[in-house]
Enzyme design. Structure first.
Site, short mmCIF file in Angstrom:
data_model
loop_
_atom_site.label_atom_id
_atom_site.label_comp_id
_atom_site.label_asym_id
_atom_site.label_seq_id
_atom_site.Cartn_x
_atom_site.Cartn_y
_atom_site.Cartn_z
N LYS A 80 32.68 39.56 33.86
CA LYS A 80 33.47 38.48 34.47
C LYS A 80 32.57 37.27 34.69
O LYS A 80 31.44 37.42 35.18
CB LYS A 80 34.06 38.98 35.79
CG LYS A 80 34.99 37.99 36.49
CD LYS A 80 35.68 38.62 37.71
CE LYS A 80 36.65 37.65 38.36
NZ LYS A 80 37.39 38.24 39.49
N SER A 161 42.49 37.92 39.74
CA SER A 161 41.78 36.90 39.00
C SER A 161 40.95 37.44 37.82
O SER A 161 40.53 36.66 36.98
CB SER A 161 40.84 36.14 39.93
OG SER A 161 39.83 37.01 40.44
N SER A 185 41.91 41.39 43.11
CA SER A 185 41.62 40.90 41.77
C SER A 185 41.07 41.92 40.78
O SER A 185 40.93 41.61 39.60
CB SER A 185 40.64 39.74 41.84
OG SER A 185 41.34 38.57 42.15
N1 GLN Z 1 45.00 36.74 44.52
C1 GLN Z 1 44.18 36.67 45.67
C2 GLN Z 1 43.78 35.24 45.93
O1 GLN Z 1 44.19 34.40 45.22
C3 GLN Z 1 42.98 37.55 45.53
C4 GLN Z 1 42.01 37.07 44.54
C5 GLN Z 1 40.81 37.95 44.44
O2 GLN Z 1 40.85 39.13 44.76
N2 GLN Z 1 39.72 37.36 44.00
O3 GLN Z 1 43.08 34.95 46.83
#
Ligand code: GLN
Length: 488
Positions: A80, A161, A185
């Site tokens: 990532k 994400s 995410s």
């Molecule tokens: N979807 C959540 C956010 O937008 C979590 C994102 C994540 O876990 N990095 O904050």
């Protein structure tokens, strides 16, 4: 077996071929690189590193020949683009870091390199990991390799994400990938693409060299094709690290070696709050999952998590607050993007940040700055932290009575790439309703494939456990995976 079939194997199957010399590390890496190049239309990678990958594979080949290989020797992985990789561009999906080349390696990626892994490149993600559909990246959305059977022309989101990481694995480009989870995410994208993803206990993996989003919630973890692959990946990624002050001391177990696939006599809590208002498709999948677990000897306990409904609202106070503070460092002075033609230093900061950050990131900075401002701090930030302790308390009490908690991972299967931008911010935030609590409380959570919607889009289930219960989560997940694979 055809050369192109190798990459469709699980990580452990590929490892067996490499270790026994049936396939060379370079051949395997080349097959993955070809797949990476053939899938560019899905926008999975922000930076491809085929030259580095081939050099690493050549090194691995020597080591494998001399029987000196590490546990991931010669295995192609995707990283990532939130993990700093020495001399390889690391963007966090943001324009503000478009040209950032870190002079150092994150601890998690270093651990993987030390185990002999080959890095194919850096995967796309929501900007600074803020999102649930991989549509906020400065580098454009990721298209899922998964398609609906009824509407195969429609492009679906991979979730977010960590959308690029799951897409790389689901498209059989990489055998596994690193991901990160601040509110879901790792687990929600794993659910959307039919993969296994685990967010470990807070502090199990080092955060050193991971671009920070919300420091009290961020955790590294793997996405993989099978539970056993994920167990091996996490065993390598996790370590105590003195460079991260929140890293937990002590040795990490070898989750694969200690694996005991079983759900016998396991007390599984079913929180009634997570089973209300679900779609019929999801209900069917959950019912059959419960039946499988019952057949494996698990015992179900009805529980209530009355604080659960406060997790998401509190998350959206605490995460933006921490983000606004973490992102203050991007000012155009020290590194990253810098606005031009500005008259003074205040304008330089303002213009750099206005042009360098995308809309969702700016929204989070606004929210975070507001909840930390004098006058709002007590009412929002302090209150959210108090509620967070209450949520933690309720989970701790619940784990006196049950070994694990079962919930759906997400409320739905993957939606269309076109639908994402039409959703309100709050609707998008609701994607994480079942996953955020694990981050708020610091406990581990795993998502494993459990079925599909009627048109074949994957649906996952999630097991949550007390801190350091990763082994239990792997054990029950492996038993479930074995049972459901046999059924299919
Ligand atoms: N979807 C959540 C956010 O937008 C979590 C994102 C994540 O876990 N990095 O904050």
């Amino acid at each position: 077996m055809e050369r192109d079939e190798w990459r469709k194997l699980s990580l452990l199957e590929a490892k067996r071929l490499l270790d026994s010399g049936q396939v060379g590390a370079l051949e395997l890496t080349n097959a993955c690189i070809e797949a990476m190049e053939a899938s560019r239309n899905l926008n999975i990678f922000i930076t491809e590193t085929p030259e580095n990958a081939r050099l690493q594979a050549q090194e691995s080949e020597k080591k494998l020949k001399n029987k000196e290989g590490g546990v991931l020797e010669g295995i192609p992985l995707a990283i990532k683009d939130l993990y700093c990789t020495k001399n390889v561009r690391t963007t966090a999906g943001s324009k503000i870091l478009e040209n950032f080349v870190p002079p150092y390696e994150s601890t998690v990626t270093q651990n993987l390199l030390d185990a002999g892994a080959v890095f194919l490149g850096k995967t796309n993600l929501d900007e600074f990991a803020m999102g649930s559909a991989n549509i906020t990246s400065f580098f454009g959305p990721v298209i899922s390799p998964i398609r609906s059977t009824q509407n195969p022309e429609k492009s679906l989101v991979p979730g977010g994400s960590s959308g690029g990481s799951v897409a790389a694995v689901a498209a059989h480009i990489a055998f596994a990938a690193t991901a990160s989870d601040t509110g879901g995410s790792i687990r929600q994208p794993a659910s959307f693409t039919g993969l296994v993803g685990i967010k470990p206990t807070y502090g199990l993996c080092s955060r050193y060299g991971m671009v920070a989003f919300a420091s009290s919630l961020d955790q590294a973890g793997p996405v993989a094709k099978t539970v056993r692959d994920a167990a091996l990946m996490l065993s390598v990624m996790a370590s105590y690290d003195e460079k991260d002050s929140t890293s937990l001391k002590g040795n990490r177990p070898d989750y694969l070696k200690n694996l005991n696939p079983s759900a016998k006599k396991l007390r599984i809590g079913l929180p009634k709050e997570c089973f209300e208002n679900l779609s019929d498709e999801l209900k069917v999948v959950l019912e059959s999952s419960c039946q499988t677990l019952r057949d494996l000897g698990a015992e179900f306990v009805d529980i209530s998590l009355s604080m659960l409904k406060y997790s998401l609202p509190c998350y959206y106070i605490i995460a933006p607050a921490e983000a606004s503070s973490n992102l203050a460092r991007y000012d155009g002075v020290r590194y990253g993007f810098r606005a031009e033609n500005v008259g003074n230093i205040a304008d330089l900061y303002a213009e750099t940040r206005r042009l360098g950050f995308g809309k969702e990131v700016r929204r989070r900075i606004f929210i975070g700055t507001y909840v930390l401002s004098q006058g709002s701090y007590e009412a929002y930030y302090v209150m959210a932290q108090k509620v967070r302790s209450k949520i933690r308390q309720e989970f701790e009490e619940t784990f006196q009575r049950v070994d694990v908690i079962l919930t759906p991972t997400a409320t739905c299967g993957a939606f269309g790439v076109e639908e994402g931008p039409k959703m309100s911010a709050v609707d998008m935030y609701l994607n994480d309703i079942f996953t955020v609590s694990a981050n708020m409380v610091g406990i581990p959570g795993i998502s494993i494939p459990a079925g599909t919607t009627q048109d074949g889009r994957p649906l996952g289930i999630q097991f949550l456990g007390a801190r350091f219960s990763e082994q239990t989560l792997f054990n029950v997940s492996a038993a479930f995976e074995d049972a459901t694979r046999l059924k299919n």
